[in-house]
Write a protein that holds these residues in place. Structure first.
Motif, PDB file in Angstrom:
ATOM      1  N   GLY A 186      39.346  41.580  47.400  1.00  9.10           N
ATOM      2  CA  GLY A 186      40.607  40.880  47.627  1.00  9.10           C
ATOM      3  C   GLY A 186      41.583  41.097  46.494  1.00  9.10           C
ATOM      4  N   LEU A 187      42.803  40.632  46.706  1.00  2.00           N
ATOM      5  CA  LEU A 187      43.839  40.812  45.693  1.00  2.00           C
ATOM      6  C   LEU A 187      43.506  40.087  44.395  1.00  2.00           C
ATOM      7  CD1 LEU A 187      47.123  40.572  47.822  1.00  2.00           C
ATOM      8  CD2 LEU A 187      46.286  42.559  46.564  1.00  2.00           C
ATOM      9  N   GLN A 188      42.725  39.010  44.473  1.00  4.27           N
ATOM     10  CA  GLN A 188      42.347  38.299  43.246  1.00  4.27           C
ATOM     11  C   GLN A 188      41.430  39.132  42.366  1.00  4.27           C
ATOM     12  OE1 GLN A 188      41.322  37.725  46.307  1.00  4.27           O
ATOM     13  NE2 GLN A 188      39.408  36.557  46.427  1.00  4.27           N
ATOM     14  N   HIS A 189      40.839  40.198  42.942  1.00  3.02           N
ATOM     15  CA  HIS A 189      39.968  41.101  42.174  1.00  3.02           C
ATOM     16  C   HIS A 189      40.593  42.496  42.038  1.00  3.02           C
ATOM     17  CE1 HIS A 189      36.855  38.050  42.591  1.00  3.02           C
ATOM     18  NE2 HIS A 189      37.037  38.061  43.907  1.00  3.02           N
ATOM     19  N   ALA A 190      41.850  42.650  42.403  1.00  7.54           N
ATOM     20  CA  ALA A 190      42.469  43.974  42.516  1.00  7.54           C
ATOM     21  C   ALA A 190      42.660  44.639  41.154  1.00  7.54           C
ATOM     22  CB  ALA A 190      43.803  43.855  43.230  1.00  7.54           C
ATOM     23  N   VAL A 191      42.572  45.985  41.193  1.00  4.23           N
ATOM     24  CA  VAL A 191      42.789  46.808  40.004  1.00  4.23           C
ATOM     25  C   VAL A 191      43.605  48.027  40.409  1.00  4.23           C
ATOM     26  CG1 VAL A 191      41.689  48.232  38.236  1.00  4.23           C
ATOM     27  CG2 VAL A 191      40.620  46.076  38.934  1.00  4.23           C
ATOM     28  N   LEU A 204      54.295  55.070  43.002  1.00  4.27           N
ATOM     29  CA  LEU A 204      53.285  54.641  43.969  1.00  4.27           C
ATOM     30  C   LEU A 204      52.086  54.103  43.198  1.00  4.27           C
ATOM     31  CD1 LEU A 204      53.318  57.785  46.312  1.00  4.27           C
ATOM     32  CD2 LEU A 204      54.583  55.660  46.649  1.00  4.27           C
ATOM     33  N   TYR A 205      51.659  52.899  43.530  1.00  3.77           N
ATOM     34  CA  TYR A 205      50.517  52.275  42.869  1.00  3.77           C
ATOM     35  C   TYR A 205      49.340  52.204  43.837  1.00  3.77           C
ATOM     36  CZ  TYR A 205      53.636  50.590  39.136  1.00  3.77           C
ATOM     37  OH  TYR A 205      54.513  50.502  38.078  1.00  3.77           O
ATOM     38  N   ARG A 206      48.240  52.855  43.480  1.00  2.00           N
ATOM     39  CA  ARG A 206      47.014  52.712  44.276  1.00  2.00           C
ATOM     40  C   ARG A 206      46.225  51.524  43.741  1.00  2.00           C
ATOM     41  NH1 ARG A 206      44.060  55.080  48.036  1.00  2.00           N
ATOM     42  NH2 ARG A 206      45.373  56.953  48.169  1.00  2.00           N
ATOM     43  N   ILE A 207      45.842  50.630  44.654  1.00  2.00           N
ATOM     44  CA  ILE A 207      45.207  49.368  44.262  1.00  2.00           C
ATOM     45  C   ILE A 207      43.844  49.263  44.940  1.00  2.00           C
ATOM     46  CG2 ILE A 207      45.467  46.859  44.234  1.00  2.00           C
ATOM     47  CD1 ILE A 207      48.530  47.442  44.735  1.00  2.00           C
ATOM     48  N   ARG A 208      42.814  49.156  44.145  1.00  2.00           N
ATOM     49  CA  ARG A 208      41.464  48.990  44.681  1.00  2.00           C
ATOM     50  C   ARG A 208      41.169  47.506  44.840  1.00  2.00           C
ATOM     51  NH1 ARG A 208      35.778  51.648  42.480  1.00  2.00           N
ATOM     52  NH2 ARG A 208      34.413  50.532  43.962  1.00  2.00           N
ATOM     53  N   LEU A 209      40.721  47.116  46.041  1.00  2.67           N
ATOM     54  CA  LEU A 209      40.431  45.713  46.333  1.00  2.67           C
ATOM     55  C   LEU A 209      38.958  45.385  46.204  1.00  2.67           C
ATOM     56  CD1 LEU A 209      42.671  45.189  49.505  1.00  2.67           C
ATOM     57  CD2 LEU A 209      43.237  44.677  47.132  1.00  2.67           C
ATOM     58  N   ASP A 210      38.101  46.389  46.417  1.00  2.80           N
ATOM     59  CA  ASP A 210      36.657  46.171  46.388  1.00  2.80           C
ATOM     60  C   ASP A 210      36.135  46.508  44.992  1.00  2.80           C
ATOM     61  OD1 ASP A 210      34.035  45.759  47.002  1.00  2.80           O
ATOM     62  OD2 ASP A 210      33.794  47.558  48.220  1.00  2.80           O
ATOM     63  N   ASN A 211      35.902  45.476  44.193  1.00  5.82           N
ATOM     64  CA  ASN A 211      35.494  45.656  42.811  1.00  5.82           C
ATOM     65  C   ASN A 211      34.266  44.804  42.511  1.00  5.82           C
ATOM     66  OD1 ASN A 211      37.633  47.448  41.579  1.00  5.82           O
ATOM     67  ND2 ASN A 211      38.929  45.877  42.510  1.00  5.82           N
ATOM     68  N   PRO A 212      33.615  45.016  41.350  1.00  6.58           N
ATOM     69  CA  PRO A 212      32.385  44.269  41.053  1.00  6.58           C
ATOM     70  C   PRO A 212      32.530  42.755  41.175  1.00  6.58           C
ATOM     71  CG  PRO A 212      32.649  46.068  39.492  1.00  6.58           C
ATOM     72  CD  PRO A 212      33.893  46.039  40.322  1.00  6.58           C
ATOM     73  N   GLY A 213      33.704  42.230  40.898  1.00 12.61           N
ATOM     74  CA  GLY A 213      33.883  40.780  40.987  1.00 12.61           C
ATOM     75  C   GLY A 213      34.025  40.251  42.393  1.00 12.61           C
ATOM     76  N   GLY A 214      34.265  41.142  43.371  1.00 10.51           N
ATOM     77  CA  GLY A 214      34.455  40.709  44.752  1.00 10.51           C
ATOM     78  C   GLY A 214      35.537  41.530  45.423  1.00 10.51           C
TER      79      GLY A 214
END
Length: 399
Positions: free
Chosen positions: A142-147, A130-140
């Motif tokens: 969305g998936l383009q900023h996902a970690v 299971l991968y937890r993916i954070r979308l709200d990051n310092p760069g913005g």
């Protein structure tokens, strides 16, 4: 003079017809009973496709509408999660190895099911994760900023050792509750009730912070069972978007199973919190009343391979199930009656069946539908075998 003559002849002809063709002033009425009267239905009630479909996919195995009101598609063929706006305009993508399924919690984090490759004692393994993916990051956002912020690997969330059977166990689908805790369906080859961590075939529960709680045990009329689930696949809770202060916070859920011998492959489980602990009870739908519907969720052997299930979050209580073996989409109301309520003035009070499908490539047929979502009166189906996501809307909801 010649023109006046023709006018008088026309008038005389009209008077003759009028006195011989109809009742009263116009004479005897002509009998028109020989003309068949058609049954006129101003609008057929059915789900119809909304075009265009989402194409350019290889094997879409899951589709969701997130709490952020974006559409997310898990494509097992490309191992990419792709986001779309509600007009189905592609936004961005994110790679997850071995991707199979995706879900989103109310904090707007994604959780994806994939795999991870590892080497233990010199031996290579591909394990379910299971991968937890954070979308709200310092760069913005969305998936383009996902970690990826956390990875839960089977079986290391409950034990340290690894066997060959552990490597064959797989996560299938995820369903978040209103408090951001979540359920995961799990299948595997070892199903002893005495084994540590419970049978491989299970619905397991995690906290909102990704801590493993327990496999769910189900209580029915005959007792409590640690091995109740047989090849569980799809799962859905009653916490569904849009965001609201009145979101359902119970632990109730609906699950599907694909085990061949079982007659009832879609069932509802209710959470009961008592002074003696938490229990999970099998809900029993009332026997089918054929005066109210022609089909029911609990009809024996109704499904063959129900791969996914979802619930409507708009108060309609709709339940949607995809069956990959029947290439079909089924729709039920909250009581398990197949179909939708007839509109005001309709000539029948019985539910109108709107389930549909069958094998094919046109926009009302499927090839192994694997995922289903519902939002704002639109149904989304991940049509895996045809490499697309289709959208549908009831004709009564089209203005």
């Amino acid at each position: 003079m010649r023109r006046s003559k023709y006018i008088w002849l026309a008038v005389l002809g009209f008077l003759w017809l009028a006195n011989t063709g109809c009742d009263n002033f116009f004479g005897k009425k002509t009998n028109l009973d020989f003309i068949p009267v058609p049954n006129y239905n101003p609008k057929a009630i059915a789900y119809v496709p909304i075009l265009p479909a989402i194409t350019g996919l290889q094997t879409p195995t899951d589709v969701i509408i997130g709490w952020d009101q974006l559409l997310y598609v898990a494509d097992a063929g490309t191992q990419m999660i792709t986001s779309y706006d509600q007009s189905c305009v592609k936004m961005s993508s994110f790679h997850i190895p071995g991707l199979q399924s995706v879900a989103q919690d109310r904090r707007l984090n994604l959780m994806a099911i994939g795999t991870i490759d590892t080497v233990i004692n010199g031996k290579k393994f591909t394990l379910s994760a299971l991968y937890r993916i954070r979308l709200d990051n310092p760069g913005g956002y969305g998936l383009q900023h996902a970690v990826v912020t956390d990875t839960i690997v089977h079986p290391f969330y409950y034990k340290t050792g690894l066997s060959d059977m552990d490597a064959q166990t797989r996560f299938n689908h995820i369903a978040f509750l209103g408090d951001n805790s979540f359920y995961v369906t799990r299948t595997g080859p070892s199903n002893s009730v005495t084994q540590f961590g419970g049978p491989d075939d299970a619905v397991i529960q995690f906290t909102a912070n990704d801590q493993f709680i327990t496999p769910i045990q189900v209580t029915n009329l005959y007792g409590t069972y640690a091995d109740y689930f047989k090849q569980p696949a799809g799962i859905a809770t009653f916490a569904q978007p849009p965001q609201s202060t009145s979101i359902n916070t119970t632990g109730n859920f609906i699950f599907t199973c694909v085990s061949p011998p079982y007659p009832l492959k879609v069932q509802e489980i209710s959470e009961a919190i008592t002074p003696n602990g938490v229990f999970y009870l099998l809900n029993y739908f009332q026997p089918g009343d054929t005066t109210k519907a022609d089909g029911f969720l609990y009809d024996p052997y109704k499904f063959v391979q129900p791969t996914a299930v979802t619930l409507a979050g708009d108060g309609t209580g709709y339940i949607f199930v995809t069956d990959a073996a029947k290439d079909s989409l089924y729709q039920f109301n909250a009581l398990g009656y197949e179909g939708v309520n007839p509109p005001p003035g309709y000539n029948s009070k019985k539910n109108i069946k709107v389930s549909f499908g069958g094998h094919g490539t046109d926009y009302s047929h499927f090839n192994q539908p694997m995922g289903v979502a519902y939002y704002n009166k639109i149904v989304y189906v991940a049509d895996a075998g045809n490499g697309r996501v289709l959208r549908f809307k009831l004709t009564t909801d089209i203005k």
